[in-house]
Write a protein that holds these residues in place. Structure first.
Motif, PDB file in Angstrom:
ATOM      1  N   GLN A  90       0.855  -1.187   0.000  1.00 29.90           N
ATOM      2  CA  GLN A  90       0.000   0.000   0.000  1.00 29.90           C
ATOM      3  C   GLN A  90       0.885   1.229   0.000  1.00 29.90           C
ATOM      4  O   GLN A  90       1.683   1.443   0.923  1.00 29.90           O
ATOM      5  N   ALA A  91       0.738   2.006  -1.035  1.00 29.29           N
ATOM      6  CA  ALA A  91       1.469   3.266  -1.155  1.00 29.29           C
ATOM      7  C   ALA A  91       0.583   4.394  -0.633  1.00 29.29           C
ATOM      8  O   ALA A  91      -0.651   4.267  -0.622  1.00 29.29           O
ATOM      9  N   PRO A  92       1.183   5.486  -0.219  1.00 32.62           N
ATOM     10  CA  PRO A  92       0.390   6.617   0.290  1.00 32.62           C
ATOM     11  C   PRO A  92      -0.646   7.078  -0.726  1.00 32.62           C
ATOM     12  O   PRO A  92      -0.324   7.290  -1.899  1.00 32.62           O
ATOM     13  N   GLY A  93      -1.884   7.177  -0.269  1.00 30.92           N
ATOM     14  CA  GLY A  93      -2.944   7.653  -1.136  1.00 30.92           C
ATOM     15  C   GLY A  93      -3.475   6.638  -2.123  1.00 30.92           C
ATOM     16  O   GLY A  93      -4.327   6.959  -2.950  1.00 30.92           O
ATOM     17  N   ALA A 139       6.278   1.571  -1.070  1.00 29.36           N
ATOM     18  CA  ALA A 139       5.037   1.237  -0.367  1.00 29.36           C
ATOM     19  C   ALA A 139       5.389   0.508   0.921  1.00 29.36           C
ATOM     20  O   ALA A 139       6.539   0.105   1.127  1.00 29.36           O
ATOM     21  N   VAL A 140       4.386   0.330   1.747  1.00 26.20           N
ATOM     22  CA  VAL A 140       4.498  -0.598   2.871  1.00 26.20           C
ATOM     23  C   VAL A 140       4.049  -1.964   2.366  1.00 26.20           C
ATOM     24  O   VAL A 140       2.977  -2.083   1.757  1.00 26.20           O
ATOM     25  N   TYR A 141       4.871  -2.954   2.606  1.00 31.50           N
ATOM     26  CA  TYR A 141       4.588  -4.315   2.144  1.00 31.50           C
ATOM     27  C   TYR A 141       4.153  -5.163   3.334  1.00 31.50           C
ATOM     28  O   TYR A 141       4.818  -5.179   4.380  1.00 31.50           O
ATOM     29  N   PHE A 142       3.052  -5.862   3.150  1.00 33.06           N
ATOM     30  CA  PHE A 142       2.471  -6.705   4.186  1.00 33.06           C
ATOM     31  C   PHE A 142       2.418  -8.151   3.705  1.00 33.06           C
ATOM     32  O   PHE A 142       2.207  -8.414   2.523  1.00 33.06           O
ATOM     33  N   CYS A 143       2.544  -9.081   4.636  1.00 33.84           N
ATOM     34  CA  CYS A 143       2.204 -10.457   4.315  1.00 33.84           C
ATOM     35  C   CYS A 143       0.944 -10.828   5.088  1.00 33.84           C
ATOM     36  O   CYS A 143       0.640 -10.242   6.128  1.00 33.84           O
ATOM     37  N   ALA A 144       0.225 -11.776   4.532  1.00 35.58           N
ATOM     38  CA  ALA A 144      -1.015 -12.241   5.136  1.00 35.58           C
ATOM     39  C   ALA A 144      -1.122 -13.736   4.898  1.00 35.58           C
ATOM     40  O   ALA A 144      -0.601 -14.249   3.901  1.00 35.58           O
ATOM     41  N   THR A 198      11.256   1.825   0.292  1.00 40.28           N
ATOM     42  CA  THR A 198      11.339   3.136  -0.346  1.00 40.28           C
ATOM     43  C   THR A 198      12.376   3.086  -1.450  1.00 40.28           C
ATOM     44  O   THR A 198      13.534   2.732  -1.212  1.00 40.28           O
ATOM     45  N   VAL A 199      11.938   3.400  -2.649  1.00 35.64           N
ATOM     46  CA  VAL A 199      12.824   3.417  -3.804  1.00 35.64           C
ATOM     47  C   VAL A 199      13.047   4.870  -4.189  1.00 35.64           C
ATOM     48  O   VAL A 199      12.099   5.587  -4.522  1.00 35.64           O
TER      49      VAL A 199
END
Length: 123
Positions: free
Chosen positions: A39-42, A94-99, A120-121
């Motif tokens: 999920q990236a900002p916005g 983005a923030v990367y999540f695992c589920a 962050t790139v």
């Protein structure tokens, strides 16, 4: 208590590679399906990978937006799943999540989520 802990994020330059890790406790990933999201900002949350336990080598799915650059793998001995990201782009920030979910096929709703790791790139 089930916990998923992501790690491996950081500040990188375009073209670099990263390997994100998702370590599970209180839950066996060997017979589960694990998804990676970002999920990236916005922006809305986007699923970027799914690896299932439906086959011995883990069946994987990727959206077209990341296919060829992202690769997910699992290590049952470490109860972990990894996301290899190659040729990083600015848009990968983005923030990367695992589920995870205790179901052997992709497409199910995930029950457990990690807290995320920031990628962050930037040049």
């Amino acid at each position: 208590q089930v916990q998923l802990v992501e790690s491996g994020g950081g500040l990188v330059q375009p073209g670099d590679s990263l390997r994100l890790s998702c370590a599970a406790s209180g839950f066996t990933l060997e017979y589960a399906t694990v998804g990676w999201f970002r999920q990236a900002p916005g922006k809305e949350r986007e699923e970027v990978s799914c690896i299932s336990s439906s086959s011995s080598d883990g069946e994987t799915f990727y959206p077209d937006s990341v296919k060829g650059r992202f690769a997910s793998s699992s290590d049952s001995a470490r109860n972990s799943v990894y996301l290899q990201i190659n040729s990083l782009k600015l848009d990968d920030t983005a923030v990367y999540f695992c589920a995870a979910v205790a179901y052997p096929y992709c497409g199910a709703e995930f029950d457990y989520w990690g807290q995320g790791t920031q990628v962050t790139v930037s040049s």
